[in-house]
Design a protein around this motif. Structure first.
Motif, PDB file in Angstrom:
ATOM      1  N   ALA A 197      40.500  11.096   4.797  1.00 20.83           N
ATOM      2  CA  ALA A 197      39.132  10.586   4.750  1.00 20.83           C
ATOM      3  C   ALA A 197      38.321  11.083   5.940  1.00 20.83           C
ATOM      4  N   VAL A 198      38.930  11.074   7.120  1.00 15.37           N
ATOM      5  CA  VAL A 198      38.251  11.564   8.319  1.00 15.37           C
ATOM      6  C   VAL A 198      37.925  13.051   8.177  1.00 15.37           C
ATOM      7  N   THR A 199      38.869  13.805   7.620  1.00 18.00           N
ATOM      8  CA  THR A 199      38.650  15.240   7.422  1.00 18.00           C
ATOM      9  C   THR A 199      37.499  15.485   6.453  1.00 18.00           C
ATOM     10  N   ALA A 200      37.496  14.753   5.349  1.00 12.67           N
ATOM     11  CA  ALA A 200      36.422  14.904   4.365  1.00 12.67           C
ATOM     12  C   ALA A 200      35.075  14.522   4.963  1.00 12.67           C
ATOM     13  N   LEU A 201      35.053  13.449   5.758  1.00 13.11           N
ATOM     14  CA  LEU A 201      33.810  13.029   6.406  1.00 13.11           C
ATOM     15  C   LEU A 201      33.322  14.090   7.384  1.00 13.11           C
ATOM     16  N   ALA A 202      34.240  14.682   8.135  1.00 11.53           N
ATOM     17  CA  ALA A 202      33.867  15.723   9.094  1.00 11.53           C
ATOM     18  C   ALA A 202      33.270  16.932   8.389  1.00 11.53           C
ATOM     19  N   ALA A 246      38.023  25.647   3.918  1.00  5.94           N
ATOM     20  CA  ALA A 246      39.196  26.447   4.277  1.00  5.94           C
ATOM     21  C   ALA A 246      39.645  26.147   5.700  1.00  5.94           C
ATOM     22  N   VAL A 247      38.695  26.084   6.632  1.00  6.48           N
ATOM     23  CA  VAL A 247      39.037  25.801   8.024  1.00  6.48           C
ATOM     24  C   VAL A 247      39.610  24.392   8.167  1.00  6.48           C
ATOM     25  N   ALA A 248      38.985  23.426   7.493  1.00  9.56           N
ATOM     26  CA  ALA A 248      39.476  22.049   7.568  1.00  9.56           C
ATOM     27  C   ALA A 248      40.882  21.936   6.989  1.00  9.56           C
ATOM     28  N   ALA A 249      41.151  22.660   5.909  1.00  5.56           N
ATOM     29  CA  ALA A 249      42.471  22.601   5.286  1.00  5.56           C
ATOM     30  C   ALA A 249      43.543  23.162   6.210  1.00  5.56           C
ATOM     31  N   VAL A 250      43.205  24.215   6.936  1.00  7.07           N
ATOM     32  CA  VAL A 250      44.173  24.817   7.849  1.00  7.07           C
ATOM     33  C   VAL A 250      44.423  23.916   9.058  1.00  7.07           C
ATOM     34  N   ILE A 251      43.358  23.297   9.554  1.00  5.50           N
ATOM     35  CA  ILE A 251      43.474  22.454  10.741  1.00  5.50           C
ATOM     36  C   ILE A 251      44.166  21.114  10.437  1.00  5.50           C
ATOM     37  N   TYR A 252      44.055  20.635   9.219  1.00  6.77           N
ATOM     38  CA  TYR A 252      44.656  19.354   8.830  1.00  6.77           C
ATOM     39  C   TYR A 252      46.134  19.325   9.204  1.00  6.77           C
ATOM     40  N   HIS A 267      45.186  17.763  12.148  1.00  8.51           N
ATOM     41  CA  HIS A 267      44.738  17.625  13.540  1.00  8.51           C
ATOM     42  C   HIS A 267      43.227  17.366  13.557  1.00  8.51           C
ATOM     43  N   THR A 268      42.847  16.135  13.261  1.00  2.47           N
ATOM     44  CA  THR A 268      41.426  15.827  13.101  1.00  2.47           C
ATOM     45  C   THR A 268      40.634  16.005  14.391  1.00  2.47           C
ATOM     46  N   GLY A 269      41.277  15.911  15.535  1.00  4.53           N
ATOM     47  CA  GLY A 269      40.562  16.092  16.791  1.00  4.53           C
ATOM     48  C   GLY A 269      40.012  17.491  16.965  1.00  4.53           C
ATOM     49  N   ARG A 270      40.583  18.451  16.262  1.00  3.64           N
ATOM     50  CA  ARG A 270      40.130  19.839  16.374  1.00  3.64           C
ATOM     51  C   ARG A 270      38.934  20.143  15.458  1.00  3.64           C
ATOM     52  N   LEU A 271      38.684  19.261  14.508  1.00  2.40           N
ATOM     53  CA  LEU A 271      37.669  19.532  13.494  1.00  2.40           C
ATOM     54  C   LEU A 271      36.263  19.761  14.063  1.00  2.40           C
ATOM     55  N   PRO A 272      35.762  18.905  14.969  1.00  6.21           N
ATOM     56  CA  PRO A 272      34.389  19.121  15.444  1.00  6.21           C
ATOM     57  C   PRO A 272      34.159  20.521  16.006  1.00  6.21           C
ATOM     58  N   ALA A 273      35.090  21.020  16.809  1.00  2.32           N
ATOM     59  CA  ALA A 273      34.908  22.334  17.439  1.00  2.32           C
ATOM     60  C   ALA A 273      34.898  23.451  16.403  1.00  2.32           C
ATOM     61  N   TYR A 274      35.870  23.439  15.512  1.00  4.51           N
ATOM     62  CA  TYR A 274      36.018  24.585  14.609  1.00  4.51           C
ATOM     63  C   TYR A 274      35.079  24.501  13.405  1.00  4.51           C
ATOM     64  N   LEU A 275      34.694  23.307  13.007  1.00 10.38           N
ATOM     65  CA  LEU A 275      33.679  23.201  11.958  1.00 10.38           C
ATOM     66  C   LEU A 275      32.308  23.583  12.504  1.00 10.38           C
ATOM     67  N   TYR A 276      32.032  23.192  13.742  1.00  8.23           N
ATOM     68  CA  TYR A 276      30.783  23.628  14.385  1.00  8.23           C
ATOM     69  C   TYR A 276      30.727  25.148  14.458  1.00  8.23           C
ATOM     70  N   LEU A 277      31.824  25.749  14.899  1.00 11.92           N
ATOM     71  CA  LEU A 277      31.858  27.198  15.033  1.00 11.92           C
ATOM     72  C   LEU A 277      31.716  27.887  13.675  1.00 11.92           C
TER      73      LEU A 277
END
Length: 218
Positions: free
Chosen positions: A7-12, A58-64, A66-76
């Motif tokens: 859920a956190v990943t989808a929200l991000a 795709a990026v979120a699926a690879v990072i999953y 590790h939700t803490g990494r999502l803001p940085a790599y989704l922003y990028l």
């Protein structure tokens, strides 16, 4: 716990996708640095939205997970789509997007550094960014390199992002970028789409190489 993480990943991803609709307008606001007209039209909203959403997922699926990494790599990811589109259109990597992203990314990478209790990752990211900046700054000085100052600044930013993941990610990024740029340039020359004197936007290769590194090691 897995449902919460999902859920956190989808929200991000949903939050990262909010500014995507504005990308065509932002892309169209940048004019060429030289006197030439834009090399491409501004992509349609649906096309940019589809590309950005696909890459975000795709990026979120690879990072999953590790939700803490999502803001940085989704922003990028969102910034990367914007920069690649602008560079392809007007051969510019605007400072007003790239330079503030250094500070934003540094802060966002601090979140997973603390959350995963891995202080060495953040310091390695800074070192990797500096190494990338120096490396591409040196390459820019070579005759016929075709790199601009914007490429060097972007390389430093991307070096931070992939450096946080590890030195293997930095190696993948550099190799992928070099191979992609070489193959595409050769193909364009063989197809007579460009001449040896025509500039080729290098930013999209840097960004695609970084994406490959994140997908391989994220």
């Amino acid at each position: 716990m897995s449902l919460v993480t999902a859920a956190v990943t989808a929200l991000a991803v949903g939050c990262a996708a909010l500014p995507v609709a504005a990308l065509p307008g932002v892309v169209g606001s940048f004019e060429p640095a030289d006197d030439r007209p834009p090399r491409r039209a501004v992509p349609s909203g649906p096309a940019l939205t589809a590309i950005a959403l696909g890459l975000l997922v795709a990026v979120a699926a690879v990072i999953y997970p590790h939700t803490g990494r999502l803001p940085a790599y989704l922003y990028l990811t969102v910034v990367g789509v914007l920069l690649a589109t602008v560079d392809l259109r007007v051969h510019r990597l605007p400072d007003r997007i790239v330079l503030p992203s250094y500070a934003v990314l540094a802060v966002l990478l601090a979140l997973p550094t603390v959350g995963e209790e891995a202080p060495g990752r953040w310091s390695r990211a800074v070192v990797a960014g500096a190494v990338a900046w120096l490396l591409y700054g040196g390459l820019r000085l070579l005759p016929g390199a075709g790199l601009g100052r914007g490429d060097v600044k972007l390389a430093g930013l991307l070096g931070m992002a992939v450096g946080w993941l590890g030195w293997p990610a930095v190696a993948i990024w550099f190799v992928a970028t070099t191979m992609l740029s070489g193959l595409v340039a050769m193909a364009l020359l063989l197809l007579r789409r460009v001449s040896r004197r025509d500039p080729i936007a290098y930013g999209p290769f840097l960004l695609t190489g970084a994406l490959i590194a994140v997908l391989c090691t994220g």
